[in-house]
Design an enzyme around this catalytic site. Structure first.
Site, PDB file in Angstrom:
ATOM      1  N   ARG A 172       1.720   2.043  10.266  1.00  0.00           N
ATOM      2  CA  ARG A 172       1.281   2.348   8.893  1.00  0.00           C
ATOM      3  C   ARG A 172       2.494   2.253   7.970  1.00  0.00           C
ATOM      4  O   ARG A 172       3.307   3.163   7.893  1.00  0.00           O
ATOM      5  CB  ARG A 172       0.637   3.735   8.825  1.00  0.00           C
ATOM      6  CG  ARG A 172      -0.194   3.960   7.572  1.00  0.00           C
ATOM      7  CD  ARG A 172      -0.899   5.312   7.604  1.00  0.00           C
ATOM      8  NE  ARG A 172      -1.830   5.433   8.698  1.00  0.00           N
ATOM      9  CZ  ARG A 172      -3.093   4.962   8.680  1.00  0.00           C
ATOM     10  NH1 ARG A 172      -3.537   4.328   7.612  1.00  0.00           N
ATOM     11  NH2 ARG A 172      -3.882   5.134   9.723  1.00  0.00           N
ATOM     12  N   ARG A 206       0.839  -1.198   0.000  1.00  0.00           N
ATOM     13  CA  ARG A 206       0.000   0.000   0.000  1.00  0.00           C
ATOM     14  C   ARG A 206       0.874   1.248   0.000  1.00  0.00           C
ATOM     15  O   ARG A 206       1.798   1.364   0.807  1.00  0.00           O
ATOM     16  CB  ARG A 206      -0.936   0.002   1.214  1.00  0.00           C
ATOM     17  CG  ARG A 206      -1.895  -1.199   1.188  1.00  0.00           C
ATOM     18  CD  ARG A 206      -2.897  -1.186   2.296  1.00  0.00           C
ATOM     19  NE  ARG A 206      -3.696  -2.409   2.252  1.00  0.00           N
ATOM     20  CZ  ARG A 206      -4.651  -2.713   3.124  1.00  0.00           C
ATOM     21  NH1 ARG A 206      -4.925  -1.872   4.099  1.00  0.00           N
ATOM     22  NH2 ARG A 206      -5.325  -3.845   3.006  1.00  0.00           N
ATOM     23  N   SER A 212     -10.563  -5.738   9.357  1.00  0.00           N
ATOM     24  CA  SER A 212     -11.745  -5.140   8.732  1.00  0.00           C
ATOM     25  C   SER A 212     -12.582  -6.244   8.109  1.00  0.00           C
ATOM     26  O   SER A 212     -12.099  -6.971   7.226  1.00  0.00           O
ATOM     27  CB  SER A 212     -11.351  -4.124   7.652  1.00  0.00           C
ATOM     28  OG  SER A 212     -10.750  -2.988   8.237  1.00  0.00           O
ATOM     29  N   GLU A 240      -6.750  -0.067  14.705  1.00  0.00           N
ATOM     30  CA  GLU A 240      -7.384  -1.002  13.767  1.00  0.00           C
ATOM     31  C   GLU A 240      -6.420  -2.115  13.364  1.00  0.00           C
ATOM     32  O   GLU A 240      -5.304  -1.857  12.931  1.00  0.00           O
ATOM     33  CB  GLU A 240      -7.852  -0.255  12.526  1.00  0.00           C
ATOM     34  CG  GLU A 240      -8.515  -1.159  11.482  1.00  0.00           C
ATOM     35  CD  GLU A 240      -8.567  -0.542  10.102  1.00  0.00           C
ATOM     36  OE1 GLU A 240      -8.485  -1.302   9.123  1.00  0.00           O
ATOM     37  OE2 GLU A 240      -8.663   0.700   9.995  1.00  0.00           O
ATOM     38  N   ARG A 298       1.717  -5.293  12.141  1.00  0.00           N
ATOM     39  CA  ARG A 298       0.969  -4.372  12.994  1.00  0.00           C
ATOM     40  C   ARG A 298       0.547  -5.035  14.304  1.00  0.00           C
ATOM     41  O   ARG A 298       0.614  -4.420  15.375  1.00  0.00           O
ATOM     42  CB  ARG A 298      -0.256  -3.809  12.267  1.00  0.00           C
ATOM     43  CG  ARG A 298      -1.012  -2.800  13.118  1.00  0.00           C
ATOM     44  CD  ARG A 298      -2.219  -2.206  12.416  1.00  0.00           C
ATOM     45  NE  ARG A 298      -1.833  -1.269  11.370  1.00  0.00           N
ATOM     46  CZ  ARG A 298      -2.702  -0.468  10.745  1.00  0.00           C
ATOM     47  NH1 ARG A 298      -3.997  -0.528  11.059  1.00  0.00           N
ATOM     48  NH2 ARG A 298      -2.297   0.361   9.811  1.00  0.00           N
TER      49      ARG A 298
END
Length: 423
Positions: free
Chosen positions: A273, A258, A350, A347, A388
């Protein structure tokens, strides 16, 4: 992609969905072009019918009447060319606009602007209270000699990292734990490409709106995936399945890429991130049944929660608001895991339900017992994503002496290692 017939019948609900999801699409213009295309196609069909009829009659005619019929055929042919040219001009714009029309969210999705408006559903576990000054995961990683961000940046620029020794083992351990849990539950393991066609990205709804977030290999018209959802959901693209085959339940481990193009200045410290990571993803391809889709949504959430509970990590589940969900999602629940260095939940998962939005784009259908064709429903969710999740593991399992206790569920994957100690 939404059903154009539903848009024609109820444009207001899609216009409202676009406003609530903050998606810029001119639905009135789309409907205007759609009406033009319908008129063009109707006239073309009429011309072809007349051409077929006239073609059969010409052979029976002679003299002046035959010449008149031939002239009429020439006129029809010229008009058909004009209409075909007009359709060729209208169709790309029609498709481009249609690809931007969002799925209407479920009634219980909260209306909001951003993740700040997400609504908490439940909390599981209590954040740890320390009787010493805890370190963050970067400091722990350095003292344990398991995380090297500087050399990752040297190799590939900002938002990159390297894991070393027990850090790399811990990374693999959480992924293998997640895979083993899913395989034990009967899900089918896939190994899939991470470099895919742009059509695969369009088909899953990541393009055109998410194009800036992706790494493109433009010379080959390919893209690196940001999630295994893309190749796994597209696995049955352009296929007709039987109802008896459904649901298809797949799990895949892939590296994800990403650009984080819109995240400048946000979470630039540490492993939160970053530009690449590994993720175990679960995908369901099911029947056109809203109630069963809801059941699958609860199931995929439960799968992820089982992994977090095996790791002993406190987390919460939130119902994401309209401004925080994607173009194709009917509903999304995020799981956020507690991270001491953030002083909050971050987070980590998802879970999304799409109904037939992705299946229409990918042309995934099934035939029911009566022989009728239907588009499938699709869902996906993170089982675990690393590194993460290592933020929570390292920070919550740290000890006053700088060591980190390895969660019991991970020890079989760490050759029995029980603790990481400073170098």
């Amino acid at each position: 992609m939404i059903d154009i017939k539903e848009l024609r019948a109820g444009p207001d609900q899609f216009a409202q969905a676009a406003r609530n999801k903050k998606i810029d699409v001119d639905i009135a213009e789309l409907l205007r072009i759609d009406e033009q295309l319908l008129d063009v196609r109707r006239e073309l069909q009429d011309i072809r019918t007349r051409q077929n009829r006239a073609g059969k009659e010409i052979a029976k005619l002679s003299g002046e009447r035959k010449q008149q019929a031939v002239d009429e055929m020439s006129t029809l042919k010229a008009r058909a060319r004009e209409l075909e040219d007009l359709a060729d001009k209208l169709e790309p714009t029609h498709r481009e606009l249609l690809l931007r029309v969002p799925q209407v969210p479920a009634d219980d999705v909260p209306v909001g602007e951003s993740e700040a408006d997400n609504v908490e559903v439940r909390r599981v576990g209590e954040p740890r209270k320390f009787d010493f000054e805890p370190k963050d995961h970067v400091d722990l990683g350095k003292s344990l000699d398991i995380i090297d961000i500087e050399r990752g940046v040297k190799l590939a620029g900002s938002r990159n990292f390297t894991l070393k020794g027990a850090g790399a083992m811990l990374h693999q351990a959480v992924l293998r734990l997640a895979l083993d849990q899913m395989i034990f539950k009967g899900w089918t393991l896939l190994t899939v490409p991470v470099l895919v066609s742009e059509q695969a990205m369009v088909g899953t709804g990541h393009f055109p709106l998410g194009r800036d977030e992706s790494y493109l290999v433009e010379r080959d018209n390919m893209a690196l995936v940001g999630t295994a959802e893309v190749p796994v959901t597209g696995f049955h693209g352009d296929e007709i399945l039987s109802e008896q085959e459904l649901p298809k339940k797949y799990v895949a481990l892939s590296t994800c890429f990403r650009r984080e193009a819109g995240a400048a200045g946000r979470d630039t410290y540490g492993l939160y991130r970053i530009h690449y990571f590994d993720k175990v993803e679960q995908v369901v391809i099911g029947p056109d049944d809203v109630e069963r889709s809801l059941e699958f949504h609860r199931e995929i959430l439960r799968n992820s929660e089982d992994v977090l509970e095996a790791l002993g990590l406190p987390y919460r589940v939130v119902n994401c608001c309209t401004g925080d969900i994607g173009i194709g999602q009917v509903q999304r629940f995020d799981i956020e895991t507690y991270m001491p260095s953030r002083g909050d939940y971050g987070e980590t998962h998802s879970a999304s339900r799409y109904h037939d939005f992705q299946a229409r784009r990918l042309n995934i259908r099934y035939r029911d017992a009566d022989g009728e064709l239907h588009y499938c429903h699709t869902l996906n969710n993170t089982v675990i994503a690393s590194p993460r999740i290592l933020i929570a593991v390292l920070e919550l399992y740290q000890n006053a002496d700088g060591s980190v206790t390895i969660p019991e569920a991970l020890r079989p994957y760490m050759h029995g290692m029980e603790k990481l100690t400073p170098a």
